[in-house]
Design a protein around this motif. Structure first.
Motif, PDB file in Angstrom:
ATOM      1  N   ARG A 121       0.855  -1.188   0.000  1.00 23.58           N
ATOM      2  CA  ARG A 121       0.000   0.000   0.000  1.00 23.58           C
ATOM      3  C   ARG A 121       0.891   1.239   0.000  1.00 23.58           C
ATOM      4  NH1 ARG A 121      -2.555   2.837   4.796  1.00 23.58           N
ATOM      5  NH2 ARG A 121      -4.307   4.001   3.943  1.00 23.58           N
ATOM      6  N   PRO A 122       0.725   2.149  -0.973  1.00 23.34           N
ATOM      7  CA  PRO A 122       1.510   3.389  -0.973  1.00 23.34           C
ATOM      8  C   PRO A 122       1.113   4.250   0.232  1.00 23.34           C
ATOM      9  CG  PRO A 122       0.396   3.053  -3.089  1.00 23.34           C
ATOM     10  CD  PRO A 122      -0.157   2.056  -2.132  1.00 23.34           C
ATOM     11  N   CYS A 123       2.091   4.732   0.949  1.00 27.61           N
ATOM     12  CA  CYS A 123       1.815   5.379   2.231  1.00 27.61           C
ATOM     13  C   CYS A 123       2.866   6.446   2.528  1.00 27.61           C
ATOM     14  CB  CYS A 123       1.840   4.284   3.309  1.00 27.61           C
ATOM     15  SG  CYS A 123       1.497   4.836   4.975  1.00 27.61           S
ATOM     16  N   VAL A 124       2.506   7.357   3.408  1.00 23.39           N
ATOM     17  CA  VAL A 124       3.437   8.355   3.927  1.00 23.39           C
ATOM     18  C   VAL A 124       3.452   8.279   5.446  1.00 23.39           C
ATOM     19  CG1 VAL A 124       3.229   9.998   2.019  1.00 23.39           C
ATOM     20  CG2 VAL A 124       1.642  10.141   3.950  1.00 23.39           C
ATOM     21  N   GLY A 125       4.511   8.805   6.019  1.00 21.63           N
ATOM     22  CA  GLY A 125       4.612   8.930   7.463  1.00 21.63           C
ATOM     23  C   GLY A 125       5.213  10.273   7.808  1.00 21.63           C
ATOM     24  N   GLN A 171       3.054  -2.023   3.782  1.00 24.73           N
ATOM     25  CA  GLN A 171       3.093  -0.657   3.271  1.00 24.73           C
ATOM     26  C   GLN A 171       4.466  -0.319   2.707  1.00 24.73           C
ATOM     27  OE1 GLN A 171       0.550   2.474   5.065  1.00 24.73           O
ATOM     28  NE2 GLN A 171       0.865   1.310   6.949  1.00 24.73           N
ATOM     29  N   GLU A 172       4.428   0.540   1.707  1.00 25.21           N
ATOM     30  CA  GLU A 172       5.625   1.136   1.130  1.00 25.21           C
ATOM     31  C   GLU A 172       5.525   2.616   1.470  1.00 25.21           C
ATOM     32  OE1 GLU A 172       7.461   0.068  -2.908  1.00 25.21           O
ATOM     33  OE2 GLU A 172       6.025   1.672  -3.318  1.00 25.21           O
ATOM     34  N   GLN A 173       6.456   3.107   2.282  1.00 25.98           N
ATOM     35  CA  GLN A 173       6.287   4.423   2.887  1.00 25.98           C
ATOM     36  C   GLN A 173       7.345   5.437   2.468  1.00 25.98           C
ATOM     37  OE1 GLN A 173       6.493   3.108   7.023  1.00 25.98           O
ATOM     38  NE2 GLN A 173       4.274   3.257   7.157  1.00 25.98           N
ATOM     39  N   ARG A 174       6.884   6.681   2.325  1.00 28.31           N
ATOM     40  CA  ARG A 174       7.764   7.854   2.188  1.00 28.31           C
ATOM     41  C   ARG A 174       7.608   8.637   3.491  1.00 28.31           C
ATOM     42  NH1 ARG A 174      11.528   7.515  -1.294  1.00 28.31           N
ATOM     43  NH2 ARG A 174      11.872   9.633  -0.595  1.00 28.31           N
ATOM     44  N   LEU A 185       1.045  16.024   4.459  1.00 24.87           N
ATOM     45  CA  LEU A 185       0.374  17.167   5.099  1.00 24.87           C
ATOM     46  C   LEU A 185      -1.095  16.856   5.375  1.00 24.87           C
ATOM     47  CD1 LEU A 185       2.012  20.030   3.029  1.00 24.87           C
ATOM     48  CD2 LEU A 185       2.294  19.639   5.502  1.00 24.87           C
ATOM     49  N   ARG A 186      -1.749  16.164   4.458  1.00 22.42           N
ATOM     50  CA  ARG A 186      -3.156  15.788   4.656  1.00 22.42           C
ATOM     51  C   ARG A 186      -3.304  14.826   5.827  1.00 22.42           C
ATOM     52  NH1 ARG A 186      -5.330  11.381   3.403  1.00 22.42           N
ATOM     53  NH2 ARG A 186      -3.883  10.847   1.714  1.00 22.42           N
ATOM     54  N   GLU A 187      -2.472  13.792   5.862  1.00 22.33           N
ATOM     55  CA  GLU A 187      -2.543  12.818   6.957  1.00 22.33           C
ATOM     56  C   GLU A 187      -2.263  13.487   8.304  1.00 22.33           C
ATOM     57  OE1 GLU A 187      -3.549   9.710   7.245  1.00 22.33           O
ATOM     58  OE2 GLU A 187      -3.960   9.426   5.127  1.00 22.33           O
ATOM     59  N   PRO A 203       2.000   9.912  12.990  1.00 22.26           N
ATOM     60  CA  PRO A 203       0.983  10.065  11.932  1.00 22.26           C
ATOM     61  C   PRO A 203       1.447   9.409  10.635  1.00 22.26           C
ATOM     62  CG  PRO A 203       1.320  12.135  13.089  1.00 22.26           C
ATOM     63  CD  PRO A 203       2.396  11.198  13.555  1.00 22.26           C
ATOM     64  N   GLN A 204       0.552   8.660  10.022  1.00 24.06           N
ATOM     65  CA  GLN A 204       0.854   8.019   8.743  1.00 24.06           C
ATOM     66  C   GLN A 204      -0.443   7.594   8.084  1.00 24.06           C
ATOM     67  OE1 GLN A 204       3.263   4.778  10.520  1.00 24.06           O
ATOM     68  NE2 GLN A 204       1.839   3.407   9.492  1.00 24.06           N
ATOM     69  N   GLY A 205      -0.367   7.378   6.777  1.00 22.79           N
ATOM     70  CA  GLY A 205      -1.555   6.932   6.071  1.00 22.79           C
ATOM     71  C   GLY A 205      -1.318   6.828   4.585  1.00 22.79           C
ATOM     72  N   GLY A 206      -2.351   6.405   3.878  1.00 28.98           N
ATOM     73  CA  GLY A 206      -2.249   6.122   2.459  1.00 28.98           C
ATOM     74  C   GLY A 206      -2.128   7.351   1.577  1.00 28.98           C
ATOM     75  N   ILE A 207      -1.522   7.126   0.436  1.00 31.41           N
ATOM     76  CA  ILE A 207      -1.426   8.155  -0.603  1.00 31.41           C
ATOM     77  C   ILE A 207      -2.581   7.916  -1.566  1.00 31.41           C
ATOM     78  CG2 ILE A 207      -0.041   9.088  -2.492  1.00 31.41           C
ATOM     79  CD1 ILE A 207       2.455   8.021  -1.013  1.00 31.41           C
TER      80      ILE A 207
END
Length: 167
Positions: free
Chosen positions: A12-16, A108-111, A62-64, A47-51
């Motif tokens: 799952r594309p994700c950010v943290g 997850q695959e995270q940036r 920024l949204r997450e 904080p983290q979540g999907g793109i």
């Protein structure tokens, strides 16, 4: 679902977000759903979540951050982006159960982004529309690694090591 079927699933594309205050402490939120994930009730995370499809990673971060903490872009300065895309796999039993992402992803695959918080603590509001945290605190970066669920520890260690000089 067999281990082979799980291994064939995408990430799952994700950010943290490492949200750091002026003292170099990082935001840690206690997960509301920790027991649903088969983890200790005291599991914490950043904080983290999907793109979303078509969304840039920076915008997703920024949204997450806003969705999980009520902290808007006017209250942070983005100081760094981790140079690597980091991956983790969920335990097979979580994928097979369908409790996480309905069994569509293996992990997850995270940036990751380091953001400096420029506001005051009373501007952090975890009572959001879809709350993810029951409480929050500022902690030392190394303590964050100890508080995350075991299957995410390697990622959190890599994130903290990557941002250590800026914290």
């Amino acid at each position: 679902m067999t281990p082979e079927e799980i291994a064939a699933l995408p990430y799952r594309p994700c950010v943290g977000v490492v949200l750091a205050n002026a003292d170099g402490k990082v935001f840690a939120g206690q997960r509301i759903d920790a027991k649903d994930l088969g983890t200790d009730a005291t599991a914490w995370q950043m904080p983290q979540g999907g793109i979303d499809k078509g969304e840039a990673a920076r915008d997703a971060a920024l949204r997450e951050l806003w969705e999980e903490t009520g902290v808007g872009p006017d209250l942070v300065e983005i100081e760094a982006e981790h140079p690597d895309t980091l991956r983790y796999d969920l335990p097979d039993e979580l994928v097979a159960s369908g409790k996480v992402w309905k069994g569509r992803f293996r992990g997850q695959e995270q940036r990751w982004f380091l953001m400096r918080f420029k506001g005051s603590d009373d501007q952090i509001d975890i009572a959001t529309e879809h709350p993810e945290f029951s409480t929050w605190t500022w902690i030392d970066p190394d303590e964050m690694v100890d508080r995350i669920v075991p299957f995410k520890r390697a990622i959190y260690r890599a994130v903290m090591d990557g941002f250590r000089a800026q914290l």
